[in-house]
Design an enzyme around this catalytic site. Sequence first.
Site: not given
Length: 329
Positions: A207, A77, A141, A12
């Site tokens: 999944i 993170s 976190y 980011i």
Amino acid sequence: MAVLVLGGAGYIGSHTVYELIDSGEDVVIADNLQTGHLEAVHPKARFYKGDIRDKEFLDKLFKDENIDSVIHFAANSLVGESMVDPLKYYDNNLYGTMVLLKSMVENGIDKIVFSSTAATYGEPESIPILESDRTEPTNTYGETKLSMEKMFKWVSKAHGLRYVSLRYFNACGAHISGEIGEAHNPESHLIPIILQVPNEQRKEVGIFGDDYNTKDGTCVRDYIHVTDLAQAHILAVKYLRAGNESNIFNLGNGVGFTVKEVIECARKVTGHKIPAVISPRRAGDPAVLIASSEKAKKILGWKPEHDSLEEIIETAWKWHKNHPKGFQK
Ligand code: UFG
């Protein structure tokens, strides 16, 4: 005067540097390159390799460069990792931020925008999630990010520094140019993992649970394009420069997609079958996380531009297809 971007070689952070430079800002980057990539550093930014826990490094940086405000991405993170190695998170995220704040206060730097997370809320009390909702993180976190927010609150009261905390939901996508994108090792995020299948790096996607109380049983998340997140940081810097008070904002699209819907969309974008198998639930995953970002829209004037999931996955695919090994050659 320059904006100092801590962690500007990360995912980011690097996208935010690109937007800052496009908007005419002078940018200084500091990154320890623990998870960041030198190749993600914008050529027009001045780069310093160093760690935020190193106060001498920060003090020198603030003396050598004319810094107006700080944007702070330098943190670990990964939710899963934070549960097996919590002290790494307390050290880098919390202690690192403490050293940074000490240096900022001593050097008279009084504006900071920093990365927070939807993980500060834990299991949400209602959807969409508002900034005023209960914060009860379910992982280390999220706990360290919430503690960082509180550290800023008290330091700001004592020393007059002002901050904006941006609580991201699920950051994804890549720069429209295809030059930079997401590159974690190992990768744990859904969209890059899905795209490893058409990139022939894995055979199928797992999944994590299909027995949640959602429309198709899989978890719902609010996926937000990394460039839209980047824009919010620029608006937050302007907001602080205009003299406004410290604040906290959610950043998401306000729309949720299930894991199955994300996989289906990736099939459409890539033209690949992308086989998927149901695997056990991942510990600590809330069923649904969707942001209300009305506050950021109203107060910062933020408006996500890349808000279709298809467009998000298209930009991610453009990056991953051309960079199957991330930034490695
Ligand atoms: N998922 C799978 N299979 C995978 C990977 C992920 O089914 O192989 C699922 C997860 O269970 C989750 C969804 O896809 O339901 C998204 O998972 P990600 O790991 O991509 O993202 P998270 O929602 O777990 O985490 C993100 C950020 C964190 C932040 C969190 C806030 O990556 O940094 O949102 O809740 F803390």
